[in-house]
Design a protein around this motif. Structure first.
Motif, mmCIF file in Angstrom:
data_model
loop_
_atom_site.group_PDB
_atom_site.id
_atom_site.type_symbol
_atom_site.label_atom_id
_atom_site.label_comp_id
_atom_site.label_asym_id
_atom_site.label_seq_id
_atom_site.Cartn_x
_atom_site.Cartn_y
_atom_site.Cartn_z
ATOM 1 N N LYS A 1 -47.407 54.513 -16.997
ATOM 2 C CA LYS A 1 -47.392 53.219 -17.723
ATOM 3 C C LYS A 1 -46.967 53.273 -19.142
ATOM 4 C CE LYS A 1 -50.283 49.145 -19.416
ATOM 5 N NZ LYS A 1 -51.733 48.894 -19.697
ATOM 6 N N GLU B 1 -43.316 51.641 -20.289
ATOM 7 C CA GLU B 1 -43.048 50.810 -21.472
ATOM 8 C C GLU B 1 -42.136 51.369 -22.592
ATOM 9 O OE1 GLU B 1 -47.197 50.338 -22.921
ATOM 10 O OE2 GLU B 1 -47.699 49.137 -21.323
ATOM 11 N N LYS C 1 -38.938 49.527 -23.650
ATOM 12 C CA LYS C 1 -38.483 49.199 -25.231
ATOM 13 C C LYS C 1 -37.325 49.739 -25.599
ATOM 14 C CE LYS C 1 -43.465 48.768 -26.655
ATOM 15 N NZ LYS C 1 -44.454 49.577 -27.583
#
Length: 89
Positions: free
Chosen positions: A13, A17, A21
């Motif tokens: 996870k 992310e 980003k």
């Protein structure tokens, strides 16, 4: 490509992310660089990009250390942020 390490759900996870980003900021920088009127926003995006790159490198440092992957060439490691696996390419 050879799968060399399964990583945890939390690690998957986190890296997912960070990758999302990083890609979003890179795309924003490309768009903003074409418009000089948004220079300040571009500078903020660049600073954020540098921050994310540091977080991403820190994530790799932790994974390499945790799973004892130090003997492998870092540039040849690839993470599948969906499956949660580290590959040697």
């Amino acid at each position: 490509m050879e799968s060399i390490q399964k990583i945890t759900v939390d690690e998957t996870k986190t890296v997912n992310e960070l990758i999302e980003k990083r890609n979003a900021i890179k795309n924003l920088n490309i768009i903003l660089q074409k418009d000089n009127n948004r220079k300040k926003l571009c500078e903020k995006a660049t600073i954020e990009n540098e921050k994310i790159e540091k977080e991403y490198q820190k994530w790799w440092d932790e994974i390499i250390s945790k799973y004892d992957l130090n003997e492998l060439c870092r540039e040849r490691l690839l993470v599948d942020a969906v499956k949660g696996e580290v590959f040697l390419i």
